[in-house]
Design a protein around this motif. Sequence first.
Motif, PDB file in Angstrom:
ATOM      1  N   LEU A 109      83.721  20.590 144.224  1.00 20.70           N
ATOM      2  CA  LEU A 109      82.820  19.679 144.931  1.00 20.70           C
ATOM      3  C   LEU A 109      83.569  18.870 145.984  1.00 20.70           C
ATOM      4  CD1 LEU A 109      80.523  18.220 142.098  1.00 20.70           C
ATOM      5  CD2 LEU A 109      80.061  20.115 143.657  1.00 20.70           C
ATOM      6  N   SER A 110      84.797  18.491 145.664  1.00 23.05           N
ATOM      7  CA  SER A 110      85.583  17.647 146.564  1.00 23.05           C
ATOM      8  C   SER A 110      85.943  18.363 147.859  1.00 23.05           C
ATOM      9  CB  SER A 110      86.855  17.174 145.856  1.00 23.05           C
ATOM     10  OG  SER A 110      86.549  16.455 144.678  1.00 23.05           O
ATOM     11  N   LEU A 111      86.147  19.678 147.782  1.00 26.86           N
ATOM     12  CA  LEU A 111      86.502  20.430 148.988  1.00 26.86           C
ATOM     13  C   LEU A 111      85.443  20.255 150.066  1.00 26.86           C
ATOM     14  CD1 LEU A 111      87.818  23.733 147.354  1.00 26.86           C
ATOM     15  CD2 LEU A 111      89.178  21.943 148.454  1.00 26.86           C
ATOM     16  N   SER A 112      84.175  20.168 149.656  1.00 28.35           N
ATOM     17  CA  SER A 112      83.092  19.940 150.613  1.00 28.35           C
ATOM     18  C   SER A 112      82.909  18.453 150.894  1.00 28.35           C
ATOM     19  CB  SER A 112      81.786  20.532 150.065  1.00 28.35           C
ATOM     20  OG  SER A 112      80.701  20.217 150.904  1.00 28.35           O
ATOM     21  N   TYR A 113      83.009  17.627 149.861  1.00 29.87           N
ATOM     22  CA  TYR A 113      82.739  16.194 150.017  1.00 29.87           C
ATOM     23  C   TYR A 113      83.724  15.542 150.985  1.00 29.87           C
ATOM     24  CZ  TYR A 113      82.140  11.269 148.867  1.00 29.87           C
ATOM     25  OH  TYR A 113      81.921   9.922 148.946  1.00 29.87           O
ATOM     26  N   LEU A 114      84.988  15.903 150.906  1.00 27.74           N
ATOM     27  CA  LEU A 114      86.005  15.235 151.715  1.00 27.74           C
ATOM     28  C   LEU A 114      85.876  15.547 153.198  1.00 27.74           C
ATOM     29  CD1 LEU A 114      89.209  15.453 149.468  1.00 27.74           C
ATOM     30  CD2 LEU A 114      87.542  13.612 149.677  1.00 27.74           C
ATOM     31  N   GLU A 115      85.082  16.552 153.549  1.00 27.33           N
ATOM     32  CA  GLU A 115      84.868  16.846 154.967  1.00 27.33           C
ATOM     33  C   GLU A 115      84.093  15.732 155.666  1.00 27.33           C
ATOM     34  OE1 GLU A 115      82.912  20.571 155.132  1.00 27.33           O
ATOM     35  OE2 GLU A 115      84.689  21.754 154.601  1.00 27.33           O
TER      36      GLU A 115
ATOM     37  N   GLY B 241      84.858  12.669 155.635  1.00 26.02           N
ATOM     38  CA  GLY B 241      85.817  11.722 156.177  1.00 26.02           C
ATOM     39  C   GLY B 241      85.777  10.342 155.547  1.00 26.02           C
ATOM     40  N   GLU B 242      85.001  10.161 154.464  1.00 20.12           N
ATOM     41  CA  GLU B 242      84.931   8.846 153.826  1.00 20.12           C
ATOM     42  C   GLU B 242      86.211   8.500 153.094  1.00 20.12           C
ATOM     43  OE1 GLU B 242      81.528   8.770 151.318  1.00 20.12           O
ATOM     44  OE2 GLU B 242      80.122   8.528 152.969  1.00 20.12           O
ATOM     45  N   VAL B 243      86.939   9.523 152.630  1.00 18.88           N
ATOM     46  CA  VAL B 243      88.204   9.323 151.925  1.00 18.88           C
ATOM     47  C   VAL B 243      89.330   9.739 152.857  1.00 18.88           C
ATOM     48  CG1 VAL B 243      89.611   9.977 149.935  1.00 18.88           C
ATOM     49  CG2 VAL B 243      87.135   9.690 149.675  1.00 18.88           C
ATOM     50  N   ALA B 244      90.123   8.777 153.273  1.00 19.51           N
ATOM     51  CA  ALA B 244      91.186   9.064 154.241  1.00 19.51           C
ATOM     52  C   ALA B 244      92.382   9.741 153.595  1.00 19.51           C
ATOM     53  CB  ALA B 244      91.620   7.766 154.916  1.00 19.51           C
ATOM     54  N   HIS B 245      92.689   9.395 152.358  1.00 20.51           N
ATOM     55  CA  HIS B 245      93.900   9.886 151.688  1.00 20.51           C
ATOM     56  C   HIS B 245      93.555  11.086 150.811  1.00 20.51           C
ATOM     57  CE1 HIS B 245      95.941   6.289 153.127  1.00 20.51           C
ATOM     58  NE2 HIS B 245      94.911   5.592 152.682  1.00 20.51           N
ATOM     59  N   ARG B 246      93.452  12.239 151.440  1.00 20.99           N
ATOM     60  CA  ARG B 246      93.023  13.437 150.713  1.00 20.99           C
ATOM     61  C   ARG B 246      94.066  13.907 149.716  1.00 20.99           C
ATOM     62  NH1 ARG B 246      89.707  17.346 154.855  1.00 20.99           N
ATOM     63  NH2 ARG B 246      88.352  15.746 155.764  1.00 20.99           N
ATOM     64  N   GLY B 247      95.332  13.836 150.085  1.00 16.65           N
ATOM     65  CA  GLY B 247      96.388  14.283 149.187  1.00 16.65           C
ATOM     66  C   GLY B 247      96.395  13.469 147.904  1.00 16.65           C
ATOM     67  N   GLU B 248      96.364  12.146 148.048  1.00 14.13           N
ATOM     68  CA  GLU B 248      96.345  11.272 146.882  1.00 14.13           C
ATOM     69  C   GLU B 248      95.123  11.546 146.015  1.00 14.13           C
ATOM     70  OE1 GLU B 248      97.032  10.382 149.886  1.00 14.13           O
ATOM     71  OE2 GLU B 248      98.517   8.773 150.018  1.00 14.13           O
ATOM     72  N   TYR B 249      94.012  11.853 146.643  1.00 16.44           N
ATOM     73  CA  TYR B 249      92.779  12.117 145.900  1.00 16.44           C
ATOM     74  C   TYR B 249      92.985  13.256 144.901  1.00 16.44           C
ATOM     75  CZ  TYR B 249      87.907  13.524 145.135  1.00 16.44           C
ATOM     76  OH  TYR B 249      86.705  13.863 144.572  1.00 16.44           O
ATOM     77  N   TYR B 250      93.559  14.349 145.360  1.00 12.99           N
ATOM     78  CA  TYR B 250      93.680  15.523 144.493  1.00 12.99           C
ATOM     79  C   TYR B 250      94.711  15.327 143.388  1.00 12.99           C
ATOM     80  CZ  TYR B 250      90.699  18.215 147.630  1.00 12.99           C
ATOM     81  OH  TYR B 250      89.628  18.675 148.355  1.00 12.99           O
ATOM     82  N   TYR B 251      95.886  14.750 143.726  1.00  6.79           N
ATOM     83  CA  TYR B 251      96.832  14.639 142.620  1.00  6.79           C
ATOM     84  C   TYR B 251      96.532  13.463 141.706  1.00  6.79           C
ATOM     85  CZ  TYR B 251      99.625  12.255 146.359  1.00  6.79           C
ATOM     86  OH  TYR B 251     100.063  11.479 147.413  1.00  6.79           O
TER      87      TYR B 251
ATOM     88  N   THR C  77      81.004  10.958 144.956  1.00  9.18           N
ATOM     89  CA  THR C  77      80.170  11.728 144.029  1.00  9.18           C
ATOM     90  C   THR C  77      80.966  12.678 143.132  1.00  9.18           C
ATOM     91  OG1 THR C  77      78.320  11.571 145.564  1.00  9.18           O
ATOM     92  CG2 THR C  77      78.170  13.248 143.856  1.00  9.18           C
ATOM     93  N   PRO C  78      81.978  13.427 143.622  1.00  4.32           N
ATOM     94  CA  PRO C  78      82.764  14.256 142.699  1.00  4.32           C
ATOM     95  C   PRO C  78      83.495  13.432 141.651  1.00  4.32           C
ATOM     96  CG  PRO C  78      83.111  14.957 144.967  1.00  4.32           C
ATOM     97  CD  PRO C  78      82.377  13.663 145.035  1.00  4.32           C
TER      98      PRO C  78
END
Length: 508
Positions: free
Chosen positions: A99-105, A107-117, A248-249
């Motif tokens: 879900l996150s792969l689509s949600y992060l597009e 741009g609401e979450v700037a720190h994508r790397g931190e989000y995943y780990y 949402t994810p």
Amino acid sequence: MEVKDIFSYDWSYLLPEFIILGFATALSLLDLFAGKRLGKKTIGMLSLLGVVLAGVFVFVNMNVLDEPYRFMADTIRIDDYGNAFKLLFLAGTAFAILLSLSYLEQGEVAHRGEYYYLLLSGLLGAMVMASSADLITLFVGLELLSLSSYVLVGLRKKSRLSNESAMKYVISGSIATAVTLFGMSYLYGLSGTTNIYEISARLQEAGMMGYQFIVYVAFAFLAVGLAFKISAVPNHMWAPDVYQGAPTPVTAFLAVVSKAAGFALAFRLLLIAFFQVPGPSGSFFFAEAALLLGLMSAASMIIGNTMALRQTNVKRMMAYSGIAHAGYLLVPFVPPTTLFFSEVVFYLFGYLLASFGAFAVIMVIARKMQTEDLKGFAGLYHRAPWLAIAMTVFLLSLAGIPVSVGFFGKFYVFMGALAQANYWLAAIMIITSVVSYYYYFGIIRQMYMRPGESEAPLAVPKGIWLFVMVMAAATLFFGLFPGLATEYIQAHLNPAFDFGNMLPTRSP
């Protein structure tokens, strides 16, 4: 412990945890040194790869383990119990990443790397909780999951709602942690050990020596503290604000993975540690403790479903629905039967499918309609008929309507309550389930019977569309053939709790 003792263990049994830890560490370094040169979805795909690899080795452990394997003075146990919950955690995290792969597009979450780990770190904490047989490792896993969740909820830095929900989550979580630690301190003071299985025997002795009241106090504090993690009454009020403010994810992750981790901890700690404690009328766990958990269950079902009736924001509605489902999941505790574990695992499996599918649809509607309110679903059937049909399947499963996996999840729990003569809880289950039809069918009514702002077809990302269809198909398939899942759980993931012998054996 000497160095030679460390090398005497077969560390391959901990490969799922090592893989998640390794991927989380490696991805944090990769993001630090090459983040700007990586593709937008690279870290997400690598995170998903790590989760899949960990899942493969959980299945390997299931096939090679004949009895629990114990590490380091029985602080960590690899067994069917832990493997069952780990599969739920890994599946839930994999779905959250998809879900996150689509949600992060967006741009609401700037720190994508931190989000995943951070997702991987939270997953690791949940896995440690499932395998822990010691208060110290249990608490380490609990805090790793909690701290990761706090940050994930607040990652939408420019959203006032996200900031507010993260602050409330941290404050509520800190209070719940303090209450849990206070209960654990009583356990250690009464037993002189942190091993849960040794605590079980020593609490029995403490109860027979006249310390019953202190044992009861410890149980009460632990039950109330752990209620936070499963979003059950009386520690439930954080859920609506956090569900609404989180990405949402992340909301789906908290609704399923965090809740399942809370039940994993509750099973290990409450059931095993207090099972042999004597009470005024025989067994404390089957009398006084069962009454307390029964009241928590009933209150969660009543308050969750009643408060959901008033909600217009769908994510807040799902939060109160989650509180009610926590109440349903507590019913097998009151008191436990020989099938209580398989009942809860099957229920969580069905809840995982329906919840992630529903949150995927909510994510699409929120993006396209710029609202998370019920009105955003108006006319959905005319704009995206397959999406509306899939959402209907998820809602029917959450409501417990036949021909869905959710129906059989509730049915097994209901029959277990009748087997234990808990007619009052069974009656509350039926009544509150009927009440839930009103707000679940409120969404369905919007999709099919209310005109939308536009009749133009709704564009749904192909990846999300495929994900929703797979979740809907699985929800229907296991509703038509529930025996496939229940038989697998009984054959491969049934820890076969020996209620008469809770003492540990020597580790190799």
